[in-house]
Design a protein around this motif. Sequence first.
Motif, mmCIF file in Angstrom:
data_model
loop_
_atom_site.group_PDB
_atom_site.id
_atom_site.type_symbol
_atom_site.label_atom_id
_atom_site.label_comp_id
_atom_site.label_asym_id
_atom_site.label_seq_id
_atom_site.Cartn_x
_atom_site.Cartn_y
_atom_site.Cartn_z
ATOM 1 N N LEU A 9 0.845 -1.001 0.115
ATOM 2 C CA LEU A 9 0.020 0.103 0.088
ATOM 3 C C LEU A 9 0.770 1.242 0.000
ATOM 4 N N LEU A 42 -7.922 10.781 -0.302
ATOM 5 C CA LEU A 42 -8.527 9.560 0.221
ATOM 6 C C LEU A 42 -7.481 8.375 0.300
ATOM 7 N N LEU A 43 -6.627 8.433 -0.747
ATOM 8 C CA LEU A 43 -5.501 7.278 -0.593
ATOM 9 C C LEU A 43 -4.562 7.575 0.515
ATOM 10 N N CYS A 45 -5.059 9.142 3.182
ATOM 11 C CA CYS A 45 -5.688 8.689 4.521
ATOM 12 C C CYS A 45 -6.031 7.133 4.765
ATOM 13 N N TRP A 46 -6.253 6.473 3.739
ATOM 14 C CA TRP A 46 -6.506 5.212 3.715
ATOM 15 C C TRP A 46 -4.938 4.446 4.107
ATOM 16 N N TYR A 49 -4.368 5.149 7.886
ATOM 17 C CA TYR A 49 -5.064 4.369 8.649
ATOM 18 C C TYR A 49 -4.436 2.989 8.640
ATOM 19 N N THR A 50 -4.306 2.569 7.574
ATOM 20 C CA THR A 50 -3.849 1.094 7.599
ATOM 21 C C THR A 50 -2.386 0.792 8.124
#
Length: 80
Positions: A9, A42-43, A45-46, A49-50
């Motif tokens: 990611l 969005l990417l 933040c994702w 978070y991950t």
Amino acid sequence: MMAHRDIFLVIGVTFYLFVYNLLLQFENTLHYATLMLLFSPLLICWMVYTVLKHGKYNGKKLDKDEFGYQDKSKADLKMF
């Protein structure tokens, strides 16, 4: 298994942002960069978070210390 997903990611989002910056350099690709700009928060933040949820910390435990440094021993730190 989750560590591989975290690394994949982070590499994927980094590549996405690299392509975004590359597209900003040319006038005929600015509309693609604008579209990518809409999805980048969005990417990111994702990704954050991950990594925070599934990431592992392999450093030394701090125990009762308020903060710690990986590269210095406790004896080398001075009051300031």
